[in-house]
Scaffold this motif. Sequence first.
Motif, short mmCIF file in Angstrom:
data_model
loop_
_atom_site.label_atom_id
_atom_site.label_comp_id
_atom_site.label_asym_id
_atom_site.label_seq_id
_atom_site.Cartn_x
_atom_site.Cartn_y
_atom_site.Cartn_z
N CYS A 154 0.81 -1.24 0.00
CA CYS A 154 0.00 0.00 0.00
C CYS A 154 0.83 1.27 0.00
N GLY B 199 -0.26 4.93 0.95
CA GLY B 199 -1.73 4.90 0.96
C GLY B 199 -2.38 5.71 -0.13
N GLY C 5 -5.73 4.14 -1.22
CA GLY C 5 -6.80 4.08 -0.23
C GLY C 5 -7.93 5.07 -0.46
N ARG D 189 -11.87 3.98 -0.92
CA ARG D 189 -12.47 3.96 0.41
C ARG D 189 -13.99 4.02 0.37
N GLU E 139 -7.84 -2.75 4.35
CA GLU E 139 -6.59 -3.10 5.03
C GLU E 139 -5.42 -2.91 4.08
N GLY E 140 -4.31 -2.43 4.62
CA GLY E 140 -3.11 -2.21 3.81
C GLY E 140 -1.91 -2.88 4.42
N TYR F 43 -7.46 3.79 6.21
CA TYR F 43 -7.33 2.34 6.35
C TYR F 43 -7.84 1.91 7.73
N LEU G 105 -3.48 -1.40 9.19
CA LEU G 105 -2.23 -1.36 8.44
C LEU G 105 -1.25 -2.30 9.12
#
Length: 314
Positions: A154, A157, A160, A164, A171-172, A189, A192
């Motif tokens: 990720c 991010g 994300g 989203r 989840e990353g 997230y 993480l």
Amino acid sequence: MLPSQLSSGDVIADRRADYAKMLAEGGEPASAGELMEQALELVPHWAAGWFTLATYREKAGDAPGAIAALNEVLALDAGDVFGARLKLAVLGAVAVPDRPPSLYVERLFDDYADRFETSLVGKLGYSVPGKLAALIAGTADISTHFQLAVDLGCGTGLFGPEIRGRVDRLEGFDLSKGMLAKAAEKGVYDHLGQADLSLEPLLSGVFDAGLAPGRADLITAADVLMYLGDLHGVMAITRMLAADNAVFAFSVEDAEHPEGYVLRHSLRFAHSEAYVREVLADHGFAVQDLARSIIRMDAGKPVHGILFITRKSA
């Protein structure tokens, strides 16, 4: 940090290395290499110094000298934190590895984390997250909303926020703690975690975090697979994470070659469409859509990529 910024522990050697860096930046790599050789006479066990010397020699057109210096790096650094084996492969001295050393990737991105988005998005025109999210949304016959999305590699991010609004839980996972810290700042997230894209470390990291096999209905890997050559390992992970009919959306650098994958001078891998399709089929995924696109710039030249939307068979 860059190898040339890692101290040798010797003031005189460091001073010579600093002068060498100035010469290299001024367009005199051969002279820079000579100064680095003098520094290494004082500190012959300085792995970062040998790697820097290899860089200067390569720029000066001395490939055999660069190879010799890189072999010194490997002799001093068994974990290969500098990626010397990748450079040796590019120079034709060893076979192309299936993947880079984990320590190299982790250090690279830990150092890059603070300036990653400014450099990649602002200067290099990186556009994969938005393009990949749009391709997911525009692909026929797949869901427009997902219960659980897992963003592999990720980074900071960037993907994300693009997804989203269409997932219940996001989840990353990434190898770099520095990148994960930047991703956490975005607040998008739900979880993480640190994990490697090699099979066993990732399975440990993901499943210890409470994500049972077969739960994810969306798995993504935006601008990640170019740090792997052989994709069978990551596809085995993806298959285990994916529920039946789950979507796997990802990008690769386009090898613009009929088959297989290649290691480029950037030390990133590029994959052919045929190779990716073969690996996907071996692991029970079918391509639903794909798009070719310029994904960023590198040294003033466009980097061509392929974005894939695939689905796991029931």
